[in-house]
Structures are given as structure tokens and as C-alpha cells.
Design an enzyme around this catalytic site. Sequence first.
Site, short mmCIF file in Angstrom:
data_model
loop_
_atom_site.label_atom_id
_atom_site.label_comp_id
_atom_site.label_asym_id
_atom_site.label_seq_id
_atom_site.Cartn_x
_atom_site.Cartn_y
_atom_site.Cartn_z
N LYS A 347 2.16 43.91 42.59
CA LYS A 347 1.81 42.95 43.61
C LYS A 347 2.96 42.66 44.56
O LYS A 347 2.74 42.27 45.71
CB LYS A 347 1.40 41.63 42.93
CG LYS A 347 0.27 41.77 41.98
CD LYS A 347 0.10 40.46 41.17
CE LYS A 347 -0.89 40.63 40.05
NZ LYS A 347 -0.88 39.49 39.12
N GLY A 348 4.20 42.81 44.09
CA GLY A 348 5.37 42.38 44.88
C GLY A 348 5.41 42.89 46.31
O GLY A 348 5.91 42.23 47.21
N GLU A 400 8.58 50.02 48.72
CA GLU A 400 8.94 49.13 47.61
C GLU A 400 9.35 47.76 48.13
O GLU A 400 9.90 47.66 49.23
CB GLU A 400 10.12 49.74 46.84
CG GLU A 400 9.71 50.75 45.79
CD GLU A 400 9.22 50.10 44.50
OE1 GLU A 400 8.87 48.90 44.51
OE2 GLU A 400 9.21 50.80 43.47
N ASP A 401 9.11 46.74 47.32
CA ASP A 401 9.59 45.41 47.68
C ASP A 401 11.09 45.29 47.43
O ASP A 401 11.86 44.96 48.31
CB ASP A 401 8.83 44.32 46.91
CG ASP A 401 8.70 44.64 45.42
OD1 ASP A 401 9.15 45.72 44.98
OD2 ASP A 401 8.14 43.80 44.68
N ASP A 404 15.96 47.36 42.03
CA ASP A 404 16.94 46.65 41.22
C ASP A 404 17.69 47.69 40.39
O ASP A 404 18.60 48.34 40.89
CB ASP A 404 16.13 45.66 40.37
CG ASP A 404 16.99 44.70 39.57
OD1 ASP A 404 18.16 44.54 39.90
OD2 ASP A 404 16.47 44.11 38.61
N LYS A 432 18.95 45.80 45.79
CA LYS A 432 19.93 45.05 44.99
C LYS A 432 20.87 46.08 44.37
O LYS A 432 20.83 46.38 43.18
CB LYS A 432 19.18 44.27 43.91
CG LYS A 432 19.80 42.94 43.57
CD LYS A 432 19.14 42.33 42.38
CE LYS A 432 18.08 41.31 42.73
NZ LYS A 432 17.49 40.70 41.52
N PHE A 453 18.46 36.29 41.73
CA PHE A 453 17.01 36.46 41.62
C PHE A 453 16.34 35.85 42.84
O PHE A 453 16.49 34.67 43.13
CB PHE A 453 16.48 35.82 40.33
CG PHE A 453 15.13 36.36 40.01
CD1 PHE A 453 14.99 37.64 39.51
CD2 PHE A 453 13.99 35.62 40.25
CE1 PHE A 453 13.73 38.18 39.26
CE2 PHE A 453 12.73 36.13 40.00
CZ PHE A 453 12.60 37.41 39.49
N ASP A 460 7.89 37.36 43.03
CA ASP A 460 7.54 36.20 42.21
C ASP A 460 8.60 35.91 41.15
O ASP A 460 9.46 36.73 40.85
CB ASP A 460 6.24 36.49 41.47
CG ASP A 460 6.44 37.52 40.36
OD1 ASP A 460 7.05 38.57 40.65
OD2 ASP A 460 6.02 37.27 39.22
N ARG A 466 5.06 33.71 45.25
CA ARG A 466 4.73 34.85 46.10
C ARG A 466 4.28 34.41 47.48
O ARG A 466 4.43 35.15 48.45
CB ARG A 466 3.57 35.65 45.48
CG ARG A 466 3.91 36.39 44.23
CD ARG A 466 2.80 37.39 43.93
NE ARG A 466 2.78 37.80 42.54
CZ ARG A 466 3.60 38.71 42.02
NH1 ARG A 466 4.51 39.29 42.77
NH2 ARG A 466 3.52 39.03 40.76
P1 IMP Z 1 13.75 48.07 38.81
O1 IMP Z 1 13.00 49.08 38.02
O2 IMP Z 1 14.79 47.38 37.99
O3 IMP Z 1 14.32 48.62 40.09
O4 IMP Z 1 12.70 46.94 39.10
C1 IMP Z 1 12.22 46.62 40.31
C2 IMP Z 1 11.16 45.56 40.13
O5 IMP Z 1 11.70 44.42 39.47
C3 IMP Z 1 10.68 45.07 41.47
O6 IMP Z 1 9.58 45.81 41.93
C4 IMP Z 1 10.36 43.63 41.22
O7 IMP Z 1 9.04 43.50 40.75
C5 IMP Z 1 11.27 43.24 40.08
N1 IMP Z 1 12.46 42.52 40.58
C6 IMP Z 1 13.74 42.92 40.55
N2 IMP Z 1 14.57 42.01 41.10
C7 IMP Z 1 13.79 41.00 41.51
C8 IMP Z 1 14.05 39.75 42.17
O8 IMP Z 1 15.19 39.37 42.51
N3 IMP Z 1 12.98 38.97 42.42
C9 IMP Z 1 11.71 39.32 42.09
N4 IMP Z 1 11.42 40.48 41.48
C10 IMP Z 1 12.45 41.32 41.18
MG MG Z 2 7.86 46.44 42.92
#
Ligand code: IMP
Ligand code: MG
Length: 496
Positions: A347-348, A400-401, A404, A432, A453, A460, A466
Site C-alpha cells: 500500500k505504501g 517504490e515508496d 530501506d 534511506k 522512521f 504508515d 497514510r
Molecule cells: P526494505 O526491504 O527494508 O527496503 O523495506 C522497504 C519497506 O519497508 C518499504 O516499502 C516500507 O513499507 C517499509 N519502510 C521502511 N522504512 C520506512 C519508514 O521510514 N516509514 C514507513 N515505512 C518504511
Molecule cells: Mg513499499
Amino acid sequence: MKERLSNNGNGYYPALSHIAKVSNSELSLRRICNSIAKSTARALGAGGCRILLLDSRKKYLSTIGAFGLSDFYLRKGLLDGHKSLPDILEGKVVFVPDATNDERVQHNQIAEAQRVCSILGAPIEDKGEIIGEIRVYTHEPRDFQDRDREFLVSVTDMSAVLLERQRLQQLLVKNNQPNKKTLVPSSPPKLTVSTLRPAEFAHPSEEEFANILNFYCVEWLYEPRSFPLNWDNDRVTEMFTPDFYLPELNIYIELTTLKQSLMTVKHRKLRKLKELYPNINIKLLTKKDIVTLLASHGYNPVIETKAEGVAQILYSHSQLQRRIRTLAKRISNDYAGQQLVLVGIPKGVICFISDLMQHISIPLNLDIMAISYYGGEGQVAKITKDLDGIIAGRHVLMVEDIIDTGITLNYVLNYLRVHNPASLRVCTLFDKRTRRLVDIPLDYIGFEVPDKFIVGYGLDYKGKYRNLPFVGVLRPELIRNEIPATSAPDINNRPE
Ligand code: IMP
Ligand code: MG
């Protein structure tokens, strides 16, 4: 024509030494700048001088210190740095022999009425970036020599150091206020007129209003313009100076208390102003109206409810939209004439992908996948909804939103590659980077964010936030007890 005067330059050393001394004093920034303006004008044998600072969009110049110029001249109108002596913002020292008759000058008639004749202007540069200007004004025609220019450049260099020091001081003060609700961002705010805040507010409510605007990342200028309301022949006998101008919304704001006696006068002036300047957008606001005004421009829903828990706003709605439009333009150019498929994982990403695609000017297809996590560490992902369309031979842009650790994206890209797209690139609104575990090249990045965060605009925390139209940092105490050391979200909640 009158003979042009010049200056012998004898006063430069004492002036610079005096400027160094006041810059190092305990005086307020406004007073230091006034004093620099005075020493500079006197040393150059000029009638007036002012120090100007740009706003964060590098459009308007606001006076942060002046000498020898009437209030009316200082607030004659919004000074657009790209219309008024634009070469200064290109890094040049600019000389105008006759301001009343030069198209580079924005308000010629006013210059004439105020007996401004020659102007010398130089940029203030902070680490290679132009942040403002110093302009010197004479009443008589003047010929500025090389040594005059060199002197002015030394003054701008010293001013840059002063402004930078002032900014660092303000950051220190903020850091030492443990009870303050705001967080200090990991990258210090840029040197602009609203972050440095040289204004001496006439009333505490104005400072409070400036704080609210800063919280919502809304750019503001304090008392940048005076509107003449009455004249006696050529002489202005009554003026009105609204408290704020918000360039992004193109609105002037006059703050008001509910004191009846003052209200009547203000209402009368406002009516007059609207009559004389029908194109000017101005609002009389009480503190309560401010929240409503910002809400109506998409800045906040209602501070007390939806945004509760947000310590600081990182990107306002309009900042997000501006950046998204730029990304969309680049994508439209890069993929011109090709078959583009946008792939997103809700959903992000829903707010971002929907705004992004509306600004992409080439035809495209949209496809949505869903994944979920299982396994002890939440590191094993599985596709729970596959793509609807075929991507073989097509150009796929994964949207992608936020990226991380990169684990999610890595998994999805490997999956997509198997389907033989013609090309596969990544566009993310937030990066990030400091938390990355899997290194993946990113092709389009909205913003690089600190290891905090963040929520809002689709992102969310435990399913909430959201629907905020902006992106903010959560108050750390809300997540401190649940998220170990890093900013990782609740793993079961990922990657919504
Ligand atoms: P990754 O696999 O660690 O890159 O995860 C990415 C996902 O983690 C994103 O699509 C978000 O859903 C969630 N996420 C990571 N950091 C944040 C944040 O600061 N706020 C909200 N969601 C986050
Ligand atoms: Mg995402």
C-alpha cells in the site's frame, strides 16, 4: 550630465575592521546587519546599503539589514532576484550607473522618487552557493572603481561567514532544548531567510505563526512589502504593511487579535487595499484561522488529530508535488517512444505512484503486485498477487515508496528479471541509503532521507498516518519501545 564622483578608498580598512568587530558581537543579527550596511555605505561614500537574503526557492530577496533607505523603499514590492539585477544571482558584481533609467532595475519610478541614482551589488556566497546579495545605493551619479568592487566583495565574504555562524548557533540552541517538540534534522536547514529568521517580530503571535509555517515547511517572508493607501500629492501619507507573504500560496497575511478597536482600523485599511490593489490576495487571520488556511492548501488535515505524533514535517505537500513533477518529466523524456510499464507494490506506494503517473506525459501501463513476508526474521518474501500483464520485451519501471534495507526490492527485481523485460529500472520517492543491506542501483530518486522512521503520503506506522498529505518524522517516544535501535518498521507490517 552631472560629473560622476568617485571614492578615494581610504575608509576601507577601518570599515572592514569595524565589520569584523560587530560580526563578533552579542548584538542581534538584524542589528549586526544594519551596522554592516552602515559601515559599507559610509566607506563607499554612498547614501544607503542593504543586505538581502534569498528564500529557499531562491526567488525572492528579503532585506535583513539596511542603512540610509526609507522603509518605503525597502518594502516597495517583492524583490524578485531574477528580475531585479539578475546577474548578481549569477555570481557577478553588478554596477548600475542610473537606476531610474535601467531595465535591470525592478521599480524604476520608486528609485527616482527616493533619489536612488547609482547601484553597486555583489552576491553573498556560502560554500559556492549564492544565498543573498549586498546592494549599495548613491544619491549622486557614481563611478565605482575596481577597489570599490573589491571592498564590497570582502564585505559579502565576511557576511557569508557571519550568516553561517548564525545558522550554526541557532542549531545549537535548538539542540539544547530537550523539551521542544521539534527534532533537529540530520542535515542542517539551508541558509535562507525563513530558516535564519532575522526578523524582529513585532508581536509574539507573529513568531508563533512563523513557527507553525516552519513546522509545515511553508516558506514565508516577513513584512516584505508596503502598500501606499493615501497620498498628499506625491507624498505617501498612509501605508499598509501586511505581516507575512507566503510565496508558494501567493497570499499576504495580516494577523489579528480579536481586539475590537484594532479590528476596525485593520478592516478599513484592508478594504482600501483591496480597492486599490484588486489583484493582491490578502487574508486577515486569527490564530484559529491559520490551521484552516493551511488545511485548505493541503498542508495539514487538522493538527491536533490526524498529525498527532508527528514531531516534524520533512516534506510539505507542495515540496513532494514539485519533486514528483520533476521525476515525471525525466521519466517522460527517457522513455519517449517506448512501451513503459509502471509496477508498484501497495500500500505504501499508492499516493506516489498515482501522482507520478498523472505527470508522465507518455502512454503507459500500470501493473500492481502484492507480496507478504513469512519466516522468523520476516526475511522471506512471497508473491501473493502476480502481475496482470506480460512484461516480456517491455520497459519496466519499478516504482517504490521507500527503500530501506533493499531486501524487498532485491527480491522483486529478481522476480521481474525472470520475465525478460526489455529493461528494468527503479524509481523511489525516498531513499534511506544509510540502512542499505543489499546494494541496488537506483535510477530515479525523489529524496534521500535520514535514518528516521517517516510516515504520511502513503507511508504508515502500524497502519496509521497514510492519509497525511505530507511526510513527517514520528515522535521517537512513540516507537522507541518497539523498534530496536534502527528505524525498521514492524516487520509484519512490511512492505505495505
Ligand atoms: P526494505 O526491504 O527494508 O527496503 O523495506 C522497504 C519497506 O519497508 C518499504 O516499502 C516500507 O513499507 C517499509 N519502510 C521502511 N522504512 C520506512 C519508514 O521510514 N516509514 C514507513 N515505512 C518504511
Ligand atoms: Mg513499499
